[in-house]
Design an enzyme around this catalytic site. Structure first.
Site, short mmCIF file in Angstrom:
data_model
loop_
_atom_site.label_atom_id
_atom_site.label_comp_id
_atom_site.label_asym_id
_atom_site.label_seq_id
_atom_site.Cartn_x
_atom_site.Cartn_y
_atom_site.Cartn_z
N ASP A 1 -3.10 4.59 -2.24
CA ASP A 1 -4.18 5.06 -1.37
C ASP A 1 -4.68 6.47 -1.73
O ASP A 1 -3.87 7.38 -1.95
CB ASP A 1 -3.63 5.08 0.07
CG ASP A 1 -4.70 5.34 1.10
OD1 ASP A 1 -5.53 4.44 1.32
OD2 ASP A 1 -4.69 6.43 1.71
N GLU B 1 -6.38 3.84 -5.75
CA GLU B 1 -7.69 3.95 -5.09
C GLU B 1 -8.27 5.30 -5.47
O GLU B 1 -7.73 6.34 -5.08
CB GLU B 1 -7.57 3.85 -3.57
CG GLU B 1 -8.94 3.79 -2.90
CD GLU B 1 -8.96 4.27 -1.46
OE1 GLU B 1 -9.89 3.91 -0.74
OE2 GLU B 1 -8.08 5.06 -1.06
N HIS C 1 -10.93 -3.74 3.17
CA HIS C 1 -10.88 -3.42 4.60
C HIS C 1 -11.72 -2.21 4.99
O HIS C 1 -11.77 -1.85 6.16
CB HIS C 1 -9.41 -3.18 5.00
CG HIS C 1 -8.84 -1.99 4.29
ND1 HIS C 1 -8.63 -1.97 2.93
CD2 HIS C 1 -8.49 -0.77 4.74
CE1 HIS C 1 -8.15 -0.79 2.58
NE2 HIS C 1 -8.05 -0.03 3.65
N ASP C 2 -12.34 -1.57 4.01
CA ASP C 2 -13.16 -0.40 4.28
C ASP C 2 -14.66 -0.69 4.14
O ASP C 2 -15.48 0.22 4.24
CB ASP C 2 -12.82 0.74 3.31
CG ASP C 2 -11.42 1.29 3.52
OD1 ASP C 2 -10.92 1.25 4.65
OD2 ASP C 2 -10.83 1.77 2.53
N ASP D 1 0.85 -1.18 0.00
CA ASP D 1 0.00 0.00 0.00
C ASP D 1 0.89 1.23 0.00
O ASP D 1 1.87 1.28 0.74
CB ASP D 1 -0.86 0.00 1.28
CG ASP D 1 -2.32 0.28 1.00
OD1 ASP D 1 -2.62 1.42 0.61
OD2 ASP D 1 -3.13 -0.64 1.18
C1 GLC Z 1 -8.13 4.77 2.10
C2 GLC Z 1 -7.95 3.51 2.91
C3 GLC Z 1 -8.59 3.69 4.24
C4 GLC Z 1 -7.94 4.84 4.95
C5 GLC Z 1 -7.95 6.11 4.08
C6 GLC Z 1 -7.01 7.13 4.62
O1 GLC Z 1 -9.45 5.01 1.79
O2 GLC Z 1 -8.44 2.41 2.21
O3 GLC Z 1 -8.55 2.53 5.03
O4 GLC Z 1 -8.60 5.11 6.15
O5 GLC Z 1 -7.56 5.85 2.76
O6 GLC Z 1 -5.68 6.74 4.39
#
Ligand code: GLC
Ligand code: CA
Length: 543
Positions: free
Chosen positions: A194, A249, A318-319, A98
């Site tokens: 991310d 992402e 995980h979200d 990540d």
């Molecule tokens: C992304 C991650 C998440 C995190 C956020 C801030 O959305 O997937 O888990 O809280 O970024 O880094």
């Protein structure tokens, strides 16, 4: 489309804190991941994506990094990481990590230096202002925090301990690119990047007709004009020259904007994670799935990508809460709905991602007590809404459906104490259903969710058409059946998943050979509740 390893791969996402604890402190770690590589190999996984393992004060479980080139104490050491990487490669798999570069922890030495004084050489590596804008941050509360020592506000779009880097600053960008190449030189096979749609900001107030203290300000820090130029530089200066895979992402991206993000000629990443389908198809609060909406969005992405770009395919991460709980039925049709949902997404054009525990149908946690939750987003949401007078019961109802902790409960390996995840009490409670819902109970059972996933992975890896063929929806006559055809010069496959409890009248296509189904007893002319099938069809007849 050009053939490449990452298009043919199946990816498994690991949330290391919850995967496997090797040293009995209740927290999953890198050696715990290494211990389970044979497990992943046996399942058929090609690429592992591991969520942040960097040094971090853990305000957001590692998504707040205080040293990009060190490992979080609880996760192990850099040697542990190197051994993990080596062991992954030994098995012919790849490892992606990540990359969290929209923000750092407020404990990162860059920020410590930056906040030390207005004249700091790193002052401009973060965003400092005399005046704050009226933005609310993504996890609730104001997006700016006042620093009394240097008498200015700093920006943080997630939590106040996740400080936004200033991507307008060239020295900062250079330092980030160097760090990225350091990891690539170590041999990692790519990145999940991310929150990358947020790195460019537009610093102006949101309209505020209701006179709120802070206004949700998504459009001020999401896909802001000029972002693509920044991403192009990131690609050129950090990623280029390596045989890697990058997945951005970028939750906000819509299918009509796909080209600039991921097309083979002008894309900045190989794939992105968008959230359009998941958002369109779910009722966040009450759960439930709208199959027609899902089909509309996914089909649009499939069509837009055809011959142009590559999709990421996923249901969980995980979200998000567990799919079998929100889109399926984790009580009466647990096996059927988990496998039908799996079958629906797994064979489309794109690279499938499996989130840990999805392969055994892990479910949402039944936690009723707010103190059983750990996630900062959940906690902040609860706190801010309580302050505004929203009743406890209403909030708990939402949390029980959507909290990110549902995906973060420890992996359920067996029926022993703590589900075999650890010998000590885990940092987050194990879902009590671990006694029957676990890997050990499923691995040797040919009729388990695990075995179904293994067969799906195998099928996808053995049929070129399931990777590179065209994808077209086909009408089953039932709104809740998701059916599509993959086809190339030689082969044609039909995939049909009934995503509801209502049986659907369905005639097996003439001369079709059934390759996989989740029902032992089939009923002629009917797709039963959550029945899913994959057929091979003779091309001479249909082609
Ligand atoms: C992304 C991650 C998440 C995190 C956020 C801030 O959305 O997937 O888990 O809280 O970024 O880094
Ligand atoms: Ca541990």
């Amino acid at each position: 489309m050009k053939k490449t390893w990452w298009k043919e791969a199946v990816v498994y996402q690991i949330y290391p804190r919850s995967f496997n604890d090797s040293n009995g402190d209740g927290i999953g770690d890198l050696n715990g991941v290494t211990e389970k590589l044979d497990y992943l190999d046996e399942l058929g996984i090609n690429i592992i994506w591991i969520c942040p393992m960097y040094k971090s004060p853990n305000v957001d479980n590692g998504y707040d990094i205080s040293d990009y080139q060190a490992i979080m104490e609880e996760m192990g050491t850099m040697e542990d990481f190197e051994r993990l990487l080596e062991e992954v490669h030994k098995r012919g798999m790849r490892l992606i990590i990540d990359l969290v570069i929209n923000h750092t922890s407020d404990q990162h030495p860059w920020f410590v230096e930056s906040r030390s004084s207005k004249d700091s050489t790193k002052r401009d590596w973060y965003v400092w202002r005399d005046q704050q804008t009226n933005w609310e941050c993504i996890f609730g509360g104001p997006a700016w925090t006042f620093d009394p020592k240097s008498n200015q506000y700093y920006l943080h779009i997630f939590t106040k301990n996740q400080v936004d880097l200033n991507w307008e600053n060239e020295d900062m960008r250079k330092a980030v690119y160097e760090m990225i190449r350091w990891w690539l030189d170590k041999g990692v096979d790519g990145f999940r990047v991310d929150a990358i749609n947020h790195i460019k900001k537009e610093y102006s107030d949101m309209p505020n007709p209701k006179n709120l203290p802070y206004v949700p300000a998504w459009e001020k820090f999401t896909e802001v004009e000029g972002l693509q130029e920044m991403l192009a530089e990131l690609k050129e200066k950090a990623f280029s020259g390596y045989d890697i895979v990058t997945v951005g992402e970028a939750n906000s991206v819509k299918s009509h904007d796909m080209e600039q993000w991921i097309s083979e000629h002008e894309g900045k990443f190989n794939m992105i994670f968008h959230r359009e389908a998941l958002e369109a198809a779910s009722d966040e609060v009450n759960g439930g799935l709208d199959v027609e909406d899902l089909r509309e969005v996914l089909d649009r992405w499939q069509k837009a990508a055809h011959g142009v770009a590559w999709n990421s395919l996923y249901l969980e991460n995980h979200d998000r809460p567990r799919t079998v709980s929100i889109w399926g039925n984790d009580r009466d049709y647990w096996f059927e709905s988990a496998t039908a949902l799996g079958c629906m997404y797994f064979f489309m054009q794109g690279t499938p991602f499996i989130y840990q525990g999805q392969e055994i149908g892990m479910t949402n946690a039944p936690f009723d007590d707010i103190d059983m939750y750990n996630d900062i987003e959940t906690k902040n949401m609860y706190r801010y809404n309580r302050k505004e007078g929203v009743p406890h019961e209403d909030l708990m109802k939402i949390i029980k459906t959507i909290s990110r902790d549902h995906a973060r409960t420890p992996m359920q390996w067996n029926s022993r104490k703590y589900g075999g995840f650890s010998t000590a009490e885990p940092w987050l409670a194990v879902n009590p259903n671990y006694k029957w819902l676990n890997v050990e109970a499923q691995k040797d059972d040919p009729k388990s969710i695990w075995s179904y996933y293994k067969k799906m992975i195998h099928l996808r890896q053995n049929w070129d058409v399931l990777v590179y063929g065209t994808t077209n929806l086909t009408d089953s006559g039932c709104p809740d059946v998701y059916a599509y055809v993959r086809e190339d010069r030689y082969t044609k496959m039909l995939i049909a998943s009934n995503l509801s409890e209502r049986p659907c009248t369905w005639n097996t296509p003439y001369d079709a050979e059934l390759l996989l189904t989740n029902y032992e007893k089939r009923v002629k002319g009917v797709l039963q509740p959550y029945e899913a099938c994959i057929y091979f069809m003779k091309k001479e007849i249909y082609g």
